[in-house]
Design a protein around this motif. Structure first.
Motif, PDB file in Angstrom:
ATOM      1  N   GLU A 326       0.801  -1.228   0.000  1.00 26.75           N
ATOM      2  CA  GLU A 326       0.000   0.000   0.000  1.00 26.75           C
ATOM      3  C   GLU A 326       0.830   1.273   0.000  1.00 26.75           C
ATOM      4  N   PHE A 327       2.034   1.219   0.604  1.00 27.68           N
ATOM      5  CA  PHE A 327       2.801   2.449   0.778  1.00 27.68           C
ATOM      6  C   PHE A 327       4.199   2.377   0.157  1.00 27.68           C
ATOM      7  N   GLY A 328       4.490   1.307  -0.542  1.00 23.59           N
ATOM      8  CA  GLY A 328       5.760   1.202  -1.240  1.00 23.59           C
ATOM      9  C   GLY A 328       6.965   1.001  -0.342  1.00 23.59           C
ATOM     10  N   CYS A 329       6.742   0.475   0.857  1.00 24.35           N
ATOM     11  CA  CYS A 329       7.859   0.241   1.778  1.00 24.35           C
ATOM     12  C   CYS A 329       8.739  -0.894   1.261  1.00 24.35           C
ATOM     13  N   SER A 330      10.003  -0.847   1.633  1.00 21.93           N
ATOM     14  CA  SER A 330      10.912  -1.956   1.369  1.00 21.93           C
ATOM     15  C   SER A 330      10.994  -2.815   2.627  1.00 21.93           C
ATOM     16  N   VAL A 331      10.925  -4.122   2.451  1.00 25.08           N
ATOM     17  CA  VAL A 331      11.008  -5.028   3.599  1.00 25.08           C
ATOM     18  C   VAL A 331      12.293  -4.788   4.379  1.00 25.08           C
ATOM     19  N   LYS A 332      13.366  -4.430   3.680  1.00 22.40           N
ATOM     20  CA  LYS A 332      14.667  -4.235   4.319  1.00 22.40           C
ATOM     21  C   LYS A 332      14.689  -3.015   5.244  1.00 22.40           C
ATOM     22  N   ASP A 333      13.714  -2.084   5.063  1.00 22.65           N
ATOM     23  CA  ASP A 333      13.686  -0.862   5.882  1.00 22.65           C
ATOM     24  C   ASP A 333      12.752  -0.968   7.090  1.00 22.65           C
ATOM     25  N   ILE A 334      11.921  -1.993   7.112  1.00 25.41           N
ATOM     26  CA  ILE A 334      10.892  -2.091   8.156  1.00 25.41           C
ATOM     27  C   ILE A 334      11.497  -2.599   9.468  1.00 25.41           C
ATOM     28  N   LEU A 335      11.171  -1.889  10.541  1.00 29.21           N
ATOM     29  CA  LEU A 335      11.598  -2.249  11.890  1.00 29.21           C
ATOM     30  C   LEU A 335      10.402  -2.837  12.636  1.00 29.21           C
ATOM     31  N   VAL A 336      10.640  -3.881  13.430  1.00 31.97           N
ATOM     32  CA  VAL A 336       9.550  -4.551  14.159  1.00 31.97           C
ATOM     33  C   VAL A 336       9.956  -4.742  15.619  1.00 31.97           C
ATOM     34  N   VAL A 337       9.059  -4.351  16.525  1.00 33.59           N
ATOM     35  CA  VAL A 337       9.312  -4.512  17.956  1.00 33.59           C
ATOM     36  C   VAL A 337       8.208  -5.367  18.571  1.00 33.59           C
ATOM     37  N   LEU A 338       8.618  -6.384  19.315  1.00 36.25           N
ATOM     38  CA  LEU A 338       7.688  -7.248  20.032  1.00 36.25           C
ATOM     39  C   LEU A 338       7.570  -6.736  21.459  1.00 36.25           C
ATOM     40  N   GLY A 339       6.345  -6.407  21.874  1.00 41.00           N
ATOM     41  CA  GLY A 339       6.135  -5.846  23.199  1.00 41.00           C
ATOM     42  C   GLY A 339       5.936  -6.903  24.273  1.00 41.00           C
ATOM     43  N   PRO A 340       5.621  -6.465  25.496  1.00 42.95           N
ATOM     44  CA  PRO A 340       5.400  -7.391  26.608  1.00 42.95           C
ATOM     45  C   PRO A 340       4.365  -8.454  26.244  1.00 42.95           C
ATOM     46  N   SER A 341       4.659  -9.697  26.573  1.00 47.79           N
ATOM     47  CA  SER A 341       3.804 -10.824  26.182  1.00 47.79           C
ATOM     48  C   SER A 341       4.206 -12.045  26.992  1.00 47.79           C
ATOM     49  N   VAL A 342       3.379 -13.054  26.976  1.00 47.61           N
ATOM     50  CA  VAL A 342       3.681 -14.240  27.767  1.00 47.61           C
ATOM     51  C   VAL A 342       4.880 -14.974  27.176  1.00 47.61           C
ATOM     52  N   GLY A 343       5.817 -15.339  28.040  1.00 49.65           N
ATOM     53  CA  GLY A 343       7.023 -16.008  27.570  1.00 49.65           C
ATOM     54  C   GLY A 343       6.892 -17.517  27.546  1.00 49.65           C
ATOM     55  N   PRO A 344       7.882 -18.186  26.985  1.00 48.89           N
ATOM     56  CA  PRO A 344       7.861 -19.651  26.926  1.00 48.89           C
ATOM     57  C   PRO A 344       7.978 -20.283  28.310  1.00 48.89           C
ATOM     58  N   CYS A 345       8.292 -19.478  29.302  1.00 48.94           N
ATOM     59  CA  CYS A 345       8.353 -19.953  30.683  1.00 48.94           C
ATOM     60  C   CYS A 345       6.966 -20.237  31.258  1.00 48.94           C
TER      61      CYS A 345
END
Length: 439
Positions: A326-345
């Motif tokens: 939709e916006f012409g972004c490059s996959v190589k430029d995209i930053l992703v952050v995973l927030g607080p969530s249940v862990g494998p523990c």
């Protein structure tokens, strides 16, 4: 069968002591009948509505309370300066005892306004049954005795606005619980371009233990009403620097639909992407992962809710694909952050569902041969993102070496910081990850 009885005796100004005593004697029979049928608590609300005259209120209440103590030792008088304050005080008392079935006894002319307050301050968890006073009690109209000159079967728009204002003003006056809002931020997202953060429990007004205090989602199955969540959001926006009136959370479906803001909005979606400035988008989370996306080159951002079902359905890469398409972004430029969530523990699934994560990568599952294997939805998310072309260094999760920079904390392991369905059960609170493009 009612668990509690709530009696509306507001607008007492101008009522004589004799009239109030007659009213109490009449109501005594009603209370005794309900308590005999199992109701454990009786609350009598004494206050002024937004329309009332407060001039003689203090003396009237003193007379009322003294007579009430003689007539009903088991009743509790709730005296407040406004109807919103009285109802909210009673709601706290009901919640402390986990009561949900309420008999509401009201003058018939005030029934509509009482319902409007209930609609504001209570959710579908609570079941109200109404009983109205008769037309007269020993020859006097109870409605006239209580000084109610403004009640109507159907409220005017002005009256509804007055009630909403009363509620909002009262909630806005409450002190924040657990300190001020504490917002976690990612080192990966450039602050000069994007406003963002992950919320914690502190700084709101939600008082139910499993929802306290910055709960940011209201459900018909929980005890926090929308008006309380709205007040929490207002306080969060003030602390974080965004406009709560331009706030768009996902509409969780535990699937992989992504809304491209500006196009028709789906009924349900677990992701949002946008290039609009001044709009704050958010992903909900209470064990599920709140994901934040941004492209500093194209100045595009996104948010997604990724539970275990959404993870398997690829909601993270669905958001990435939407940004690219939709916006012409490059996959190589995209930053992703995973927030607080249940862990494998702390997170387990049935063996059948765990095997689906094992198929993504064996490292996503521990004790695969047990009845309830431990599952790492974060690792699965990273693997799927990397397979989709996101650079490993452009993903922030719990694998960071500097633990002080870790925002992907386990929600179940940190009851002081986060809400958790796994830990707290069905009446759990919700935190969010939010992001917007700076002007």
């Amino acid at each position: 069968m009612a668990e509690a009885v709530l009696i509306d005796l507001c607008n007492l100004t101008g009522s004589s002591k004799d009239c109030i005593q007659k009213s109490l004697l009449f109501l005594k029979d009603i209370v005794e009948k309900n308590t005999g049928n199992g109701a454990s608590c009786v609350y009598i609300m004494c206050c002024q509505t937004p329309f009332g005259d407060r001039s003689n209120m203090e003396g009237t209440l003193q007379d009322f309370v003294s007579m009430q103590q003689v007539l009903w030792k088991d009743c509790e008088v709730v005296s407040n300066s406004s109807m919103a304050a009285a109802f909210y005080t009673v709601k706290k008392k009901l919640d402390e005892k986990n009561l949900s079935l309420i008999k509401m006894i009201v003058p018939w002319k005030r029934k509509a306004s009482i319902k409007a307050y209930i609609d504001c301050l209570f959710t579908a968890v609570y079941k109200f049954e109404f009983e109205v006073f008769p037309e007269d009690c020993e020859g006097e109209s109870l409605q006239q005795s209580f000084g109610d000159q403004h009640g109507l079967d159907i409220l005017s728009r002005e009256q509804l606005v007055d009630i909403q204002t009363d509620v909002q003003r009262y909630l806005g006056s409450l002190e924040s619980l657990q300190g001020t809002p504490n917002i976690l931020k990612s080192y990966l997202i450039p602050e000069e371009l994007f406003l963002h953060g992950f919320t914690t429990r502190s700084g709101g007004i939600s008082y139910v233990p499993t929802l306290s205090s910055m709960n940011l989602f209201s459900s018909s199955r929980r005890r926090d009403p929308k008006v309380v969540v709205k007040e929490n959001l207002r306080r969060l926006g003030e602390a974080a620097g965004f406009n709560p009136e331009a706030f768009h959370p996902v509409k969780v479906d535990h699937a992989n639909t992504v809304w491209i803001m500006g196009k028709p909005e789906p009924d349900w979606y677990d992701g949002i992407v946008t290039d609009q400035k001044g709009i704050t988008i958010a992903a909900l989370g209470a064990d599920c992962i709140p994901l934040l996306f941004c492209d500093p080159v194209k100045k595009v951002c996104g948010a997604a809710h990724s539970g275990w079902k959404g993870t398997l359905l690829g909601v993270a890469m669905a958001a990435v694909h939407a940004m690219v398409a939709e916006f012409g972004c490059s996959v190589k430029d995209i930053l992703v952050v995973l927030g607080p969530s249940v862990g494998p523990c702390c997170f387990t699934l049935s063996k059948e569902d765990a095997e689906k994560f094992h198929a993504i990568h064996p490292n996503c599952v521990r004790l695969i041969d047990s009845l309830r294997p431990y599952v790492d939805i974060r690792k699965a998310t990273r693997i799927l993102l990397e397979r989709g072309g996101i650079l490993p260094q452009n993903i922030q999760d719990d694998s960071v070496t500097d633990r002080s920079q870790n925002v992907t904390l386990c929600t179940s392991c940190h009851p002081d910081k986060f809400f958790s369905n796994v830990r707290d059960g069905s009446n759990f609170g919700t935190q969010i990850g939010f992001i917007s493009i700076q002007d």
